[in-house]
Design an enzyme around this catalytic site. Structure first.
Site, PDB file in Angstrom:
ATOM      1  CE1 TYR A 125      -3.692   2.412   0.532  1.00  0.00           C
ATOM      2  CE2 TYR A 125      -2.377   3.290   2.319  1.00  0.00           C
ATOM      3  CZ  TYR A 125      -3.437   3.401   1.453  1.00  0.00           C
ATOM      4  OH  TYR A 125      -4.239   4.502   1.508  1.00  0.00           O
ATOM      5  CG  ASP A 197      -2.753  -3.780   5.200  1.00  0.00           C
ATOM      6  OD1 ASP A 197      -3.948  -4.155   5.233  1.00  0.00           O
ATOM      7  OD2 ASP A 197      -2.415  -2.614   4.907  1.00  0.00           O
ATOM      8  CE  LYS A 222      -9.325   2.110   2.278  1.00  0.00           C
ATOM      9  NZ  LYS A 222      -7.950   1.670   2.224  1.00  0.00           N
TER      10      LYS A 222
HETATM   11  C1  PLP Z   1      -6.642   2.184   2.598  1.00  0.00           C
HETATM   12  C2  PLP Z   1      -5.542   1.247   3.009  1.00  0.00           C
HETATM   13  C3  PLP Z   1      -4.673   1.604   4.048  1.00  0.00           C
HETATM   14  C4  PLP Z   1      -4.728   2.953   4.736  1.00  0.00           C
HETATM   15  O1  PLP Z   1      -5.893   3.075   5.456  1.00  0.00           O
HETATM   16  P1  PLP Z   1      -6.558   4.512   5.829  1.00  0.00           P
HETATM   17  O2  PLP Z   1      -7.739   4.090   6.642  1.00  0.00           O
HETATM   18  O3  PLP Z   1      -6.901   5.213   4.560  1.00  0.00           O
HETATM   19  O4  PLP Z   1      -5.535   5.258   6.602  1.00  0.00           O
HETATM   20  C5  PLP Z   1      -3.694   0.685   4.410  1.00  0.00           C
HETATM   21  N1  PLP Z   1      -3.575  -0.508   3.782  1.00  0.00           N
HETATM   22  C6  PLP Z   1      -4.406  -0.867   2.786  1.00  0.00           C
HETATM   23  C7  PLP Z   1      -4.208  -2.194   2.120  1.00  0.00           C
HETATM   24  C8  PLP Z   1      -5.412  -0.009   2.354  1.00  0.00           C
HETATM   25  O5  PLP Z   1      -6.230  -0.376   1.346  1.00  0.00           O
END
Ligand code: PLP
Length: 408
Positions: A125, A197, A222
């Site tokens: 990311y 992640d 998300k």
């Molecule tokens: C969006 C995202 C992030 C960051 O998250 P935020 O809530 O925008 O700070 C980190 N890792 C992945 C895989 C993402 O899709």
């Protein structure tokens, strides 16, 4: 009973014994006790500071990680979210943050110091890549990038000062799947903790802690929340040592979650399994149809037989996820035309929403990369990313098909 009597009766600790004046009543609303029933939904404790009856209790709260005294240190609604995600991921404890980046930054900064070494997968990311680059420049944290699928690469990269292996379950936007168990077992032999992640998979498709990871991070923005109405992040820990180190740093960093944001995330999480089920099924169906379309050069989705990590995905994931990446035969112009031609889907960043979102990485999230760097990241000039929502799959297909006829 007069109003004054009732207020006094339900709020005996309020101000004076004599009936308080309006100025005082305005700041001391009655405290409503609930007896004989309880809220079915999670209550929103929006207040940020907690009152105590005993000086000893307040003194004890200062050294406790479970007491509630001030929201940056803990809040009952936020704790509910932390415990809920920890249970979903099979961890012992969680820490909630104001955003996914808050979680990622606290894990990286909480565990890494000057001169340390990290092994991370190449397709990261963008925000995570930026933090690692910043830590390298500021603190001399050295980073070795590996593909994420070959344990021997991790073995070769290990050093005595390696402090962390950092992976993503499903990478953005390539949908490459990392071989968490194989890589984590090499890291474990060397005593190196593994952080994953898990944003793209959610705990419904994969629980990295079951496969040897020590920490899971999420952008709750998300899939966990799912309705494009809240930013949030959560880190979940297998054991207490890493939790204590990251929590210590998190409290200092102050990227704590607003209780209303936690409440919205918890509200969204109640339908996580239903959303994931629909989104995975629709994405698999659309991926198959897109792959057969003449305007399309290649499609990547973990459920497709043609996916490069098909075997890993079959072992690790209980569904292919809701994200598809599509290489349009017409290149950059076709990509841009496509994202402007969809009608039901929205041209938007982010993913995991109940609505279908499309974007063109080469001109947006990855615009700083030249063609060679894009190719190395697995992104073509005509790649578009779809985050499939919960709409009827035939409505989505009609929309994608009409946009494809314009993007040739
Ligand atoms: C969006 C995202 C992030 C960051 O998250 P935020 O809530 O925008 O700070 C980190 N890792 C992945 C895989 C993402 O899709």
């Amino acid at each position: 009973m007069s109003h004054a009597d009732r207020d006094h009766a339900v709020n005996p600790s309020s101000a004076a014994d004599s009936s308080p004046r309006p100025e005082t009543l305005a700041v001391h609303p009655p405290h409503v006790e609930i007896t004989g029933s309880r809220p079915l939904g999670v209550p929103l404790h929006q207040g940020h500071v907690f009152a105590f009856d005993s000086a000893d209790d307040l003194a004890t709260a200062f050294t406790s990680s479970t007491a509630f005294l001030y929201n940056r240190l803990g809040n009952p609604t936020v704790r509910t979210l932390e415990d809920a995600v920890a249970r979903l991921e099979g961890g012992t404890a969680g820490i909630s943050f104001a955003s996914g980046m808050g979680a990622i930054n606290s894990v990286l900064q909480g565990l890494l110091g000057s001169g340390d070494h990290v092994i991370a997968q190449t397709c990261l990311y963008g925000g995570t890549y930026a933090v690692l680059t910043d830590l390298a420049a500021r603190w001399g944290v050295d980073v070795t990038y590996v593909s994420g699928t070959d344990p021997e690469e991790v073995r070769a990269a290990l050093r005595p000062e390696t402090r962390l292996l950092y992976l993503e379950t499903i990478a953005n936007p390539t949908t490459r799947v990392s071989d968490i168990p194989a890589l984590a077992s090499v890291a474990a032999e060397a005593g190196v903790p593994v952080a994953v992640d898990n944003t793209f998979a959610s705990p419904l498709l994969c629980r990295p802690l079951d496969h040897g990871a020590d920490i899971v991070v999420h952008s709750a923005t998300k899939y966990l929340s799912g309705h494009a109405d809240v930013l949030g992040g959560v880190a979940v820990f297998k054991g207490p040592d890493l939790y204590d180190r990251v929590r210590h740093h998190a409290v200092e960093q102050g990227a704590s979650t607003d209780p209303f944001a936690a409440w919205l995330t918890l509200r969204g999480m109640q339908t996580l399994s239903l959303r994931m089920e629909r989104q995975c099924a629709s994405a698999a169906e659309l991926a198959g149809r897109l792959a057969a379309h003449p305007a399309v050069e290649a499609v990547r989705h973990p459920a497709l037989a043609s996916h490069p990590d098909r075997e890993i995905a079959a072992r690790l994931l209980s569904g292919g996820g809701g994200v598809i990446s599509v290489d349009l035969a017409g290149g950059r112009d076709a990509g841009r035309t496509f994202v402007e031609s969809v009608r039901l889907a929205s041209l938007s960043v982010s993913l995991g929403d109940v609505k279908t979102l499309v974007m063109h990485p080469a001109s947006t999230s990855h615009h700083q990369l030249d063609e060679a760097a894009l190719a190395a990241a697995g992104i073509g000039p005509g790649t578009v990313r779809l985050s499939v929502g919960i709409e009827h799959v035939e409505d989505l297909w009609e929309d994608l098909e009409q946009a494809l006829t314009k993007a040739v």
